[in-house]
Design a protein around this motif. Structure first.
Motif, mmCIF file in Angstrom:
data_model
loop_
_atom_site.group_PDB
_atom_site.id
_atom_site.type_symbol
_atom_site.label_atom_id
_atom_site.label_comp_id
_atom_site.label_asym_id
_atom_site.label_seq_id
_atom_site.Cartn_x
_atom_site.Cartn_y
_atom_site.Cartn_z
ATOM 1 N N MET A 218 0.859 -1.190 0.000
ATOM 2 C CA MET A 218 0.000 0.000 0.000
ATOM 3 C C MET A 218 0.894 1.240 0.000
ATOM 4 N N SER A 219 0.594 2.173 -0.883
ATOM 5 C CA SER A 219 1.420 3.384 -0.928
ATOM 6 C C SER A 219 1.147 4.245 0.308
ATOM 7 N N ALA A 220 2.058 5.176 0.559
ATOM 8 C CA ALA A 220 1.966 5.975 1.784
ATOM 9 C C ALA A 220 0.671 6.771 1.831
ATOM 10 N N VAL A 221 0.275 7.331 0.674
ATOM 11 C CA VAL A 221 -0.931 8.149 0.677
ATOM 12 C C VAL A 221 -2.172 7.285 0.885
ATOM 13 N N ALA A 222 -2.125 6.075 0.350
ATOM 14 C CA ALA A 222 -3.273 5.178 0.540
ATOM 15 C C ALA A 222 -3.430 4.825 2.016
ATOM 16 N N LEU A 223 -2.296 4.614 2.687
ATOM 17 C CA LEU A 223 -2.344 4.317 4.124
ATOM 18 C C LEU A 223 -3.022 5.462 4.880
ATOM 19 N N GLN A 224 -2.620 6.692 4.533
ATOM 20 C CA GLN A 224 -3.223 7.845 5.196
ATOM 21 C C GLN A 224 -4.719 7.907 4.932
ATOM 22 N N MET A 225 -5.102 7.598 3.673
ATOM 23 C CA MET A 225 -6.528 7.676 3.347
ATOM 24 C C MET A 225 -7.312 6.603 4.099
ATOM 25 N N VAL A 226 -6.688 5.434 4.274
ATOM 26 C CA VAL A 226 -7.358 4.386 5.055
ATOM 27 C C VAL A 226 -7.559 4.860 6.489
ATOM 28 N N CYS A 227 -6.542 5.518 7.022
ATOM 29 C CA CYS A 227 -6.659 6.046 8.386
ATOM 30 C C CYS A 227 -7.797 7.064 8.463
ATOM 31 N N VAL A 228 -7.873 7.929 7.442
ATOM 32 C CA VAL A 228 -8.952 8.918 7.427
ATOM 33 C C VAL A 228 -10.297 8.219 7.391
ATOM 34 N N ALA A 229 -10.389 7.191 6.539
ATOM 35 C CA ALA A 229 -11.643 6.436 6.463
ATOM 36 C C ALA A 229 -11.959 5.826 7.819
ATOM 37 N N GLY A 230 -10.915 5.333 8.487
ATOM 38 C CA GLY A 230 -11.108 4.772 9.814
ATOM 39 C C GLY A 230 -11.668 5.801 10.783
ATOM 40 N N LEU A 231 -11.128 6.997 10.724
ATOM 41 C CA LEU A 231 -11.593 8.065 11.620
ATOM 42 C C LEU A 231 -13.051 8.407 11.326
ATOM 43 N N LEU A 232 -13.383 8.484 10.024
ATOM 44 C CA LEU A 232 -14.779 8.787 9.663
ATOM 45 C C LEU A 232 -15.694 7.665 10.141
ATOM 46 N N GLY A 233 -15.209 6.410 9.995
ATOM 47 C CA GLY A 233 -15.988 5.270 10.487
ATOM 48 C C GLY A 233 -16.218 5.382 11.986
ATOM 49 N N LEU A 234 -15.182 5.823 12.697
ATOM 50 C CA LEU A 234 -15.320 5.971 14.154
ATOM 51 C C LEU A 234 -16.353 7.032 14.495
ATOM 52 N N ALA A 235 -16.410 8.089 13.658
ATOM 53 C CA ALA A 235 -17.414 9.126 13.907
ATOM 54 C C ALA A 235 -18.810 8.522 13.807
ATOM 55 N N VAL A 236 -19.024 7.665 12.791
ATOM 56 C CA VAL A 236 -20.334 7.026 12.625
ATOM 57 C C VAL A 236 -20.600 6.097 13.804
ATOM 58 N N LEU A 237 -19.568 5.321 14.168
ATOM 59 C CA LEU A 237 -19.714 4.393 15.299
ATOM 60 C C LEU A 237 -20.087 5.159 16.565
ATOM 61 N N ALA A 238 -19.491 6.342 16.703
ATOM 62 C CA ALA A 238 -19.758 7.148 17.899
ATOM 63 C C ALA A 238 -21.222 7.567 17.947
ATOM 64 N N ILE A 239 -21.796 7.835 16.777
ATOM 65 C CA ILE A 239 -23.221 8.196 16.761
ATOM 66 C C ILE A 239 -24.048 7.002 17.204
ATOM 67 N N VAL A 240 -23.658 5.815 16.724
ATOM 68 C CA VAL A 240 -24.416 4.602 17.063
ATOM 69 C C VAL A 240 -24.322 4.327 18.559
ATOM 70 N N LEU A 241 -23.075 4.396 19.072
ATOM 71 C CA LEU A 241 -22.874 4.043 20.479
ATOM 72 C C LEU A 241 -23.339 5.142 21.416
ATOM 73 N N SER A 242 -23.381 6.352 20.874
ATOM 74 C CA SER A 242 -23.378 7.612 21.609
ATOM 75 C C SER A 242 -23.658 7.546 23.100
ATOM 76 N N ARG A 243 -24.816 7.045 23.503
ATOM 77 C CA ARG A 243 -25.159 7.205 24.908
ATOM 78 C C ARG A 243 -24.744 6.037 25.791
ATOM 79 N N SER A 244 -24.099 5.019 25.218
ATOM 80 C CA SER A 244 -23.714 3.903 26.080
ATOM 81 C C SER A 244 -22.469 4.284 26.883
ATOM 82 N N LYS A 245 -22.262 3.548 27.972
ATOM 83 C CA LYS A 245 -21.220 3.956 28.907
ATOM 84 C C LYS A 245 -19.814 3.738 28.359
#
Lengths: 318, 670
Positions: free
Chosen positions: B1-28
């Motif tokens: 994987m090229s360096a920029v692709a790795l960064q983009m995967v990380c960005v996608a991961g962060l965006l995924g975490l944002a969505v996950l945070a909405i789903v989990l939002s109120r759990s402890k």
């Protein structure tokens, strides 16, 4: 072998400044007393004061934290290292290459930073008033000092003190307007930084007039001894700085042998004596000014430094 | 994987975490999961960026088939982007680590959790973007995510105003950027950075782009007079988000400025550098003076960010001046100093914001005048914050000193400049920098002294307790980085060499080959500084002093009450507060800069009314610049409001009149 002799010479210098510093202060006090037609204490009184302080117990305020207890040592160490960086009797010493003039200014800044914090530590109004006034004075003296450094660096092409001193010792530089301005400005900064009249009066304990003394009012015993020794060293440092930059006569060049080192040391002591006399003369001739006139005093130093630097930017031959 | 692709995967991961945070939002467990995962992703992105910078691999690019149909979205990772990704992800990782502990104090985690990784993703994307469209889109995404963080505690007083002012300023900034990129793209309208780089830009459009970039990137970074939103918005967010906004987002704005001025526009011209130098030096001094007058801990830190941004812009201005005149070595020195200071600022500003957050969670107070004595109750936090304060005050052997030292060395190179305007300007700018550095030391003596030293002024400060392990770990890692970058600056400077080479075509001399790990700006004979030896000498001298004193001196030690001039039971309120500490400096500078006035009401002897001191400070930028604009907008909108209530007859005549006017204009034009 070279390294060992370097270390020895450097060690001699560090010991020399440490041993001479109280003497310089005692000498200035003596001259001042004589100028006022008083007998005055012996020139060795500062040594006795230090020893007496070392023998006394430390009284710590109930609220004092660890910072209060380590500050004397940090302050002393920072000033001592800064003093070791200034060439006294010889240029090109081992330490001279580790840091330059800007670093010396910053090291003195570190010492003051911690002292001002220690002034706030106990939580009395005295410490606060001292600290707040000290940082106000420093906030004006430090930029003035840096402009003087710029001035010197532009003449010498380096901020390294050894190089500056070496170059100014040669006949290449000659008399210059900008250097004259820098000298006057450096003298004013030295007065302010060392808490001398007319900026501050180290001899009083009157609350309204003191700045530096208010800040260290809570210190006693061995802690006070370290701080006093640091203050003595700082005065010596500024005198050495003026001597090595503006009057580098007879200063020994790097590796030039024991004889010229001895001559250098002798010349250095003569310079100290002369500077101490002039300082005492100046201090007896002026009165302390109000705290809020200090900014104007330092503003003059700042402007002189700026003018000197500007002149050099415009033409290297000023 | 090229360096920029790795960064983009990380960005996608962060965006995924944002969505996950909405789903989990109120759990402890949401707080722990989201921050731990963000920490992991940021760490991966950090390692990737560091490898790409240090590995010396060339730029890697990636085109995603999203965005404008004929353009796609271009992303590229080169040395400059890698360096700023290191700042972002280091900030992100430390903020996440801090959040693991601090996040549990949050009363409404669902307002923070989704936006935190989204904000980080936005920051990463801006730096990776390689065409104007993606750049602006990501810039807006970053602004909106941070706006959401500012509004996380929207019910607290002042936060709504902060969010509003931030939104207005961010929109204004984006508008300026949009116009700047429009000019850069030219009539052909090719928005790819590669095409812009290849195109020729006329001097007039280059000047316009500079002004627009100063408005756009400068408003995000906090250049005076565009700084007004920053001290409102940065403190309003939760402390780890404040750290990201102040320590990292301002750097992304600097990235945008560097990208356009040094990379896309090509050769800079010297009048541009004079503008940057002027604004930078004003910003540095004004920022720290504002900070000195401030008593809210987090607002003070935000103002101090403005000062540091000014310092970075000054040294970028110097780099532009040298580059315009072909002084390659000096340009590399000034540019490296700017980058190094940006890196250093991200270390110590994040650290200080974490410290402020720790104080806030332990005491619930941001007002310094109600704190005090925390060094006894929060020893570890106060130690880490002390390191940050020393570092930001540019004192050796810490990192802030090294970058300021490099900038001063760059100033000393400037007599070589041929232009008279610059020759006269640069010493004045150097003087302003020196003044800012000295005032910064005063400011942080005040900050630390009032907050952590002395006696507690309030019950909240008296009952404080140490914060959790995660927060402490984050602070101590950053403190260690401050020291490391201070004593081994040569390594950092060498790591920055690829960036300088890419942007300027020159670099500073290799520092790793210098004896004893010294650093030299141009050549050994000029100047050198050795942070490691300075630290060793200070340590040795201090240890020697301690050893000798403890051998020779009396060990007796007694605790007693502090000397109070015979009035020993003074209340803690009688201590120096932040306002009284700043009083001498307020008298020296404040009357000029803030039109400061002290009003003292002193009752006559025998009168039992309390004496009062009221301090009047004016933010002249606000009252002279923003207030008139706001008034004009208000006035105009009030007048135009009538248009809503016209009769149909009047509307028709209005339309008719407009049509006739347009036709007339057209007729005269052609």
């Amino acid at each position: 072998m070279v390294v060992i002799s370097d270390i020895i010479v450097q060690g001699v210098q560090m010991l020399l400044v440490l041993l001479l510093a109280p003497l310089l202060t005692g000498y200035v006090r003596k001259i001042k007393a004589r100028l006022l037609r008083r007998q005055g204490a012996s020139v060795f009184q500062p040594y006795r004061d230090l020893l007496r302080l070392l023998r006394k117990e430390v009284v710590l305020a109930e609220n004092a934290s660890w910072l209060f207890r380590v500050t004397p040592y940090i302050t002393f160490a920072a000033i001592w290292v800064a003093a070791a960086l200034v060439p006294t009797f010889a240029t090109g010493l081992l330490f001279n290459w580790t840091a330059d003039l800007i670093a010396i200014v910053a090291l003195l800044g570190s010492a003051r930073f911690f002292l001002a914090l220690a002034g706030m530590d106990v939580g009395t109004s005295f410490g606060g008033i001292g600290s707040s006034r000290e940082v106000m004075i420093a906030a004006l003296a430090e930029p003035a000092m840096l402009l003087i450094v710029f001035c010197l660096a532009l003449v010498a092409g380096s901020t390294q003190l050894s190089t500056v001193s070496h170059l100014l010792a040669s006949s290449y530089v000659g008399l210059r307007v900008s250097l004259g301005m820098a000298l006057v400005a450096l003298f004013m900064v030295a007065i302010a930084e060392n808490a001398r009249i007319p900026v501050d009066n180290p001899a009083t304990h009157l609350e309204l007039t003191m700045v530096h003394e208010a800040m260290i009012l809570e210190y006693s015993g061995r802690h006070l001894a370290m701080i006093e020794l640091g203050a003595f060293l700082k005065l010596l440092l500024y005198v050495s700085l003026i001597a090595c930059v503006f009057f580098p006569w007879q200063i020994a060049l790097y590796g030039s042998g024991a004889l010229s080192y001895t001559i250098g040391a002798g010349a250095y002591i003569v310079k100290l004596a002369l500077a101490g006399f002039l300082l005492a003369l100046f201090e007896t001739a002026t009165a302390k000014m109000r705290v809020f006139r200090v900014p104007q005093f330092l503003g003059v130093a700042f402007m002189l430094g700026l003018l000197g630097t500007l002149l050099l930017f415009v033409s290297r031959s000023f | 994987m090229s360096a920029v692709a790795l960064q983009m995967v990380c960005v996608a991961g962060l965006l995924g975490l944002a969505v996950l945070a909405i789903v989990l939002s109120r759990s402890k467990v949401a707080t722990t999961i989201i921050y731990a995962a963000t920490l992991a992703v940021s760490a991966i992105a950090l390692i990737g960026a560091a490898r790409s910078l240090l590995g010396g691999a060339g730029a890697t690019a990636l085109v995603l088939p999203v965005g404008l149909p004929w353009l796609g979205a271009h992303f590229r990772l080169d040395a400059l982007a890698s360096f700023f990704l290191i700042i972002i992800n280091l900030g992100g990782a430390s903020a996440s680590l801090y959040g693991l502990g601090y996040g549990h104090h949050d009363p409404a985690p669902h307002r923070v959790l989704p936006f935190f990784p989204a904000f980080l993703a936005g920051l990463n994307l801006v730096v990776l973007a390689d065409d104007a469209f993606s750049y602006l889109l990501c810039w807006e995404f970053m602004s909106l995510a941070s706006w959401a963080l500012v509004m996380a505690h929207h019910r607290e007083p002042g936060n709504a105003k902060a969010g509003y002012v931030y939104l207005v300023m961010a929109s204004f900034g984006t508008l300026a950027l949009l116009l700047a990129f429009g000019l850069l793209a030219g009539p052909a309208g090719d928005y790819g950075f590669a095409a812009i780089r290849a195109a020729q830009h006329t001097p007039s459009s280059a000047t316009l782009v500079l002004i627009l970039m100063l408005l756009g990137a400068g408003s995000k970074a906090g250049l005076v007079p565009l700084h007004v939103w920053l001290p409102l918005a940065h403190p309003a967010a939760p402390s780890h988000a404040s750290a990201l906004m102040s320590g990292v987002m301002t750097k992304v704005a600097i990235y945008g400025f560097i990208r356009v001025m040094f990379d896309l526009l090509g050769q800079p011209n010297w009048p541009a550098s004079a503008i940057v130098l002027f604004l930078g030096s004003i910003t540095a001094v004004m920022g720290i003076l504002y900070a000195l007058m401030e008593k809210d801990l987090k607002r003070l830190l935000a103002y101090s960010t403005i000062e540091n941004i000014g310092i970075v812009f000054v040294s970028l201005g110097l780099a532009m001046a040298f580059q315009a005149n072909g002084l390659k070595a000096a340009a590399a020195l000034a540019f490296t100093a700017a980058l190094f200071h940006a890196l250093n600022h991200s270390f110590f500003k994040s650290l200080l914001f974490f410290g402020a957050g720790a104080v806030l969670s332990a005491t619930g107070e941001r007002n310094m005048d109600k704190l005090g004595g925390l060094i006894h109750r929060m020893p570890l936090t106060s130690f880490a914050v002390l390191v940050g304060c020393v570092a930001i005050s540019a004192l050796p052997p810490f990192n802030g000193f090294v970058s300021e030292w490099l900038i001063f060395q760059a100033v000393l190179q400037s007599p070589e400049l041929p232009q008279w305007a610059l020759k006269i300007m640069v010493p004045a700018v150097g003087a302003m920098l020196a003044l800012a550095a000295a005032l910064a030391a005063a400011c942080f003596v005040k900050t630390y002294g009032v907050t952590f030293l002395g006696r507690p002024r309030h019950a909240a400060a008296a009952g404080a307790h140490e914060v959790d392990r995660f927060s402490l770990a984050a602070m101590f890692i950053l403190a260690a980085l401050c020291l490391l970058a201070g004593i081994l600056p040569g390594l950092a400077i060498d790591a920055l060499a690829p960036v300088a080479t890419q942007m300027l075509g020159s670099r500073m001399p290799a520092q790793a080959s210098q004896p004893w790990l010294s650093i030299v700006p141009i050549a050994e004979s000029r100047s050198s500084y050795n942070g490691l030896l300075v630290m060793v000498f200070i340590t040795l001298a201090a240890s020697l002093a301690v050893y000798v004193i403890h051998r020779l001196a009396s060990h007796a030690l007694r605790r007693g009450p502090a000397w109070g001039c015979g009035f020993s039971d003074a209340t803690p309120a009688a201590q120096y507060s932040s306002v009284s500490f700043a009083q001498p400096i307020r008298r020296v500078f404040g009357t000029l800069v803030f039109h400061a006035r002290d009003h003292v009401t002193m009752p006559l002897p025998g009168d039992l009314r309390p004496a009062r001191l009221r301090i009047e400070l004016h933010d002249l930028v606000w009252s002279r610049m923003y207030a008139p604009i706001a008034d004009t907008v208000g006035f105009l909108s009030g007048r135009l409001n009538r248009l809503q209530f016209l009769t149909i007859r009047r509307y028709l005549s209005l339309v008719f009149a407009t049509l006739v006017t347009l036709l007339l204009v057209l007729a005269i034009w052609s």
